[in-house]
Every structure is written in C-alpha cells, then in structure tokens.
Design an enzyme around this catalytic site. Structure first.
Site, mmCIF file in Angstrom:
data_model
loop_
_atom_site.group_PDB
_atom_site.id
_atom_site.type_symbol
_atom_site.label_atom_id
_atom_site.label_comp_id
_atom_site.label_asym_id
_atom_site.label_seq_id
_atom_site.Cartn_x
_atom_site.Cartn_y
_atom_site.Cartn_z
ATOM 1 N N THR A 13 0.822 -1.228 0.000
ATOM 2 C CA THR A 13 0.000 0.000 0.000
ATOM 3 C C THR A 13 0.849 1.267 0.000
ATOM 4 O O THR A 13 0.319 2.361 -0.134
ATOM 5 C CB THR A 13 -0.915 0.028 1.247
ATOM 6 O OG1 THR A 13 -0.087 -0.136 2.412
ATOM 7 C CG2 THR A 13 -1.954 -1.062 1.200
ATOM 8 N N THR A 128 18.650 1.891 2.944
ATOM 9 C CA THR A 128 18.431 3.325 2.724
ATOM 10 C C THR A 128 19.699 4.162 2.872
ATOM 11 O O THR A 128 20.596 3.816 3.653
ATOM 12 C CB THR A 128 17.378 3.833 3.742
ATOM 13 O OG1 THR A 128 17.426 5.264 3.786
ATOM 14 C CG2 THR A 128 17.639 3.325 5.155
ATOM 15 N N GLU A 130 19.775 6.720 4.493
ATOM 16 C CA GLU A 130 19.802 7.208 5.877
ATOM 17 C C GLU A 130 20.846 6.466 6.720
ATOM 18 O O GLU A 130 21.254 6.946 7.772
ATOM 19 C CB GLU A 130 18.418 7.061 6.522
ATOM 20 C CG GLU A 130 17.400 8.088 6.054
ATOM 21 C CD GLU A 130 17.756 9.514 6.477
ATOM 22 O OE1 GLU A 130 17.815 9.782 7.676
ATOM 23 O OE2 GLU A 130 17.969 10.347 5.588
ATOM 24 N N TYR A 152 15.031 5.503 13.169
ATOM 25 C CA TYR A 152 14.716 4.832 11.892
ATOM 26 C C TYR A 152 15.972 4.217 11.283
ATOM 27 O O TYR A 152 15.998 3.037 10.925
ATOM 28 C CB TYR A 152 14.100 5.852 10.921
ATOM 29 C CG TYR A 152 14.038 5.377 9.472
ATOM 30 C CD1 TYR A 152 13.028 4.508 9.053
ATOM 31 C CD2 TYR A 152 14.976 5.801 8.529
ATOM 32 C CE1 TYR A 152 12.963 4.080 7.729
ATOM 33 C CE2 TYR A 152 14.915 5.370 7.210
ATOM 34 C CZ TYR A 152 13.906 4.512 6.820
ATOM 35 O OH TYR A 152 13.847 4.079 5.510
ATOM 36 N N LYS A 156 17.158 0.407 10.537
ATOM 37 C CA LYS A 156 17.509 -0.041 9.176
ATOM 38 C C LYS A 156 18.926 -0.613 9.126
ATOM 39 O O LYS A 156 19.227 -1.479 8.308
ATOM 40 C CB LYS A 156 17.393 1.129 8.194
ATOM 41 C CG LYS A 156 15.964 1.450 7.795
ATOM 42 C CD LYS A 156 15.419 0.455 6.774
ATOM 43 C CE LYS A 156 14.030 0.838 6.296
ATOM 44 N NZ LYS A 156 13.430 -0.148 5.386
#
Ligand code: NAP
Ligand code: F7E
Length: 351
Positions: A13, A128, A130, A152, A156
């Site tokens: 989604t 990522t 990041e 976050y 990760k």
C-alpha cells in the site's frame, strides 16, 4: 505449462509497493501484497495505478510472525520484496521502540520465515541512504561507513546487517538496495517533497495561504520512484546476491526544491514559505549524494528523470488533483483527509 513467476511485496500500500506491483504485473508476475488490517485500509495508490483488482492482497503485520508465515504459505513466492516499514524518519523519534520493533525486527521475522518455508526464495531488503547519516564523506558508495542519525536508520542498520548475515551464513539470495530518496505523486504527505508540491498546489488555487517547513538547508539526492523500483527487480535477477547504491549522484537543498516547486506554479517561494521549529528533528542528516556506478555497471541501471522534471511532475499532478477536487469531483487520493499539521501533537518534534 510453465508456472507464472510469483512475487510477494510487503508494504504494497506504500509508494514503492504500489509502483513495484505495477512493474511486476506488467512483467507477467503473479503479484501478492501484504497490507495492514487498519480500520480503514489504505488502498488509494493501487486504485490510482488501476491495479487494485490485479494484486492479491494478504493481511499481515510485521510485528506478528504468524501472519508473515501465512503470507508466505499463501503466495508461495519466487521473490520477496520487503518494503514494509515505519518509513518516516521524523516519526521514528516519536516512536523509537516501534521503529526497532517494525523496521528493525521485521527483517529477521521475514528472513526466518523464508528460511524455514523455502530458503531458495530470493529476498530484497529496502535499505536506505539514511544509513550513512552524517558520515561526512562527500559522495556515498557501497563502501562508505554507516553512521545512523535517527531511530529509523538505527533500525535499518540492523536490517541491513541481518540481511547480509543470512546471505553469508545460510547462503540465501538476499540483497540490500541502498536507495537514496525517491519521490513521486504517490509519495506520502509527511515527506518534504510531497508536502511542498501539495502545499504549492493548494496555495496556487487559493485553498491555503502558507507553507511551514523545518530545516531548509538539508540536502538530498532525489530521484523518481517508478525508476527506482526497477532496480529492486534487477537485483533479484542477478547470478549472485549483492548490495547496491541506487541514486542520481546529484544533490539539492530543501529550499531549492521549494523555490523550483513554487516557480512551476508561477509563484515566488519566499512570499509563502516560513520556518517552523516544530518540523526540526533532534538530529538531521545534512547532506546525501549517492554514487550509483556499481548499479550502472552490474545491473545496467541508471536514473533518467532529472530533478527539474521530478519537481514539475509532482507539482503538476497535485495541481490537477486539487483542481478536480474544486470542481466537486472525487478521487482516490489521500490529501483531503490529511489533518492540518498544526493539529498533530508530538513530543519528539516539539522544541
Ligand atoms: P511508505 O510509502 O511509507 O510505505 C511503507 C509501507 O509499510 C506501507 O504499505 C505501510 O502500510 C507498511 N507498514 C508500515 N508498518 C507496517 C507494519 N507494522 N506491518 C506491515 N506493514 C507495515 O514507504 P516507501 O517510500 O514506499 O518506502 C518503501 C521502503 O523503502 C520502506 O522500507 C522505506 O523505509 C524504504 N526506503 C524508502 C526510500 C524513499 O525515499 N522512499 C528510500 C530508501 C528506503 P500502511 O499503508 O498500512 O501504512
Ligand atoms: O526529509 C527536511 C528534513 O522526511 C528530507 C524516507 O523515505 O528518505 C526519506 O527520509 C529532509 C530532512 O525524508 C521538513 O529535516 C525540512 O532533512 O522528506 P523527508 P528523509 O528524512 O530524507 C530516506 C532515504 C528514507 O529511507 C526514508 O524512509 O527535509 N525537512 N522541512 C522536512 N522534512 C519533512 N518531512 N517535513 C518538513 O516540514
């Protein structure tokens, strides 16, 4: 008859899940996607891409291993694209435990389930840029050291390493795509590019008066999401599993994005944009720029849509959406029901 290839996408989604589902359907895959059992599920992107009826939906939550096992048993995939995560960096400061639980521990839950059900399934992990945090090394490659700067990215980092550990320890075909920021008209409204394009459209049409942003000096390497999902698939088609940086090797500041976005609608950004300290993060990543040479050489992948074109695509689409809305036409997209940000109360972002 040869069986259709089958793929399971977690987080179908979301922005990337929806584009990847479309990409794989166009390639002839049977596409299964996991979604969360929310009170009101969030299928607008699948509707927008006109693939809602073609994706086979399976309810699953990353905190619930049983539901992950169930999704694998139902879909019997050749490839798993693990995209589900709590992906908004700002929110990870508000819910750091949730970041670890979902974005971090979700990865071994997936890998363990795959290892016991069918270890030949190929696995893509959504890593990522990041991860680099403020490593201050200029351009980032697959060899650049990581220095996460948010809950976050710490989560990760765990996902990145556990993926490598399953690859090296159990011989599984598991890859990390180290994707730099990628945007589109399907981007969530929390993220700065879509926040800007959505606000520009509303201001241009007289629906809103100003845009409030946080750190406008932050620089990002922004690419176009539909191109980035192709790289995920390419990684899983190679002879050997590996990790790849996917980026544009170009960097622009948030202020530059805003200036160009307002200019696309014929407006002067300085008249409408204000700094609001509520949108500053406890730590921010100041500069990202990715070197995608390895992906170019090994996968034959390269970015095509320029920064200028990306801004134009996003602003024009938001202008069209809000224009249609003003004419009383309904459309399956998220913006009308998004709360005014002033009404969102958070502990972490309050200074
Ligand atoms: P997104 O639009 O935020 O989509 C995230 C997806 O994860 C949504 O489908 C969401 O479901 C689902 N999800 C969240 N929590 C879940 C949970 N507990 N259990 C099951 N599903 C859950 O993110 P995106 O931009 O498509 O990014 C896809 C992935 O790539 C993420 O892992 C992100 O961290 C990573 N990534 C993104 C970028 C980027 O620039 N976009 C760059 C590098 C890496 P709901 O719809 O129910 O919320
Ligand atoms: O912020 C600054 C903010 O939230 C970009 C995720 O997809 O890409 C994304 O993470 C920059 C930051 O994306 C506002 O402080 C200023 O420096 O759009 P963003 P992100 O944090 O880079 C990476 C690659 C991912 O992996 C993530 O999942 O913009 N900024 N003012 C602002 N950011 C937001 N959101 N809102 C502002 O008002």
């Amino acid at each position: 008859m040869k069986k259709k290839k089958s793929a399971l996408i977690t987080g179908v989604t979301g922005q990337d899940g929806a584009y990847l589902a479309k990409f794989l359907l166009d390639k002839g895959y049977a596409v299964f996607g996991t979604y969360r059992r929310l009170s009101t599920p969030n299928f607008w992107r699948l509707q927008y891409l006109d693939i809602f009826d073609r994706v086979k939906l399976i309810p699953a939550d990353l905190v619930d291993s049983t539901s992950i096992v169930e999704a694998l048993m139902i879909s019997e995939p050749d490839e798993v694209y693990h995209l589900a995560a709590q992906s908004f960096v700002g929110a990870s400061f508000e819910q750091p435990v949730g970041a670890g639980e979902i974005t971090g521990l979700g990865v071994p839950r997936m890998l363990e389930a795959i290892r016991s059900i069918n270890p030949r399934i190929r696995f893509y992990q959504a890593s990522t840029s990041e991860l680099y945090g403020n490593s201050n090394t200029g351009v980032q490659t697959e060899e650049t050291p990581f220095r996460p700067a948010s809950p976050y990215s710490a989560a990760k980092l765990y996902g990145y390493w556990i993926t490598r550990i399953y690859r090296e320890g159990y011989g599984m075909f598991a890859c990390n795509g180290i994707l730099f920021n990628h945007e589109s008209p399907l981007r969530g409204l929390e993220f700065v590019t879509r926040k800007i394009s959505n606000a520009v459209a509303k201001i241009a049409l007289g629906i809103e008066k100003e845009l409030r942003l946080g750190n406008m000096e932050a620089q990002r390497d922004w690419g176009y999401a539909p191109e980035y999902v192709e790289s995920m698939w390419l990684m899983l088609q190679q002879d050997k599993p590996d990790d790849y940086v996917i980026a544009t090797n170009e960097t622009h500041s948030v202020a530059e994005f805003a200036r160009r976005a307002f200019a696309t609608a014929g407006l002067d950004w300085e008249k409408y944009t204000r700094v609001d300290e509520r949108f500053l993060r406890p730590i921010d990543v100041n500069f990202l720029r990715g070197d995608y040479t390895k992906a170019k050489e090994k996968l034959g992948w390269r970015p095509k849509v320029t920064f200028e074109r990306l801004v134009e695509i996003m602003v024009k689409e938001d202008l069209e959406r809000w224009g249609r809305w003003q004419q009383g036409k309904t459309f399956p997209w998220d913006a009308p029901s998004y709360p005014t940000e002033a009404g969102i109360l958070t502990r972490a972002l309050r200074v």
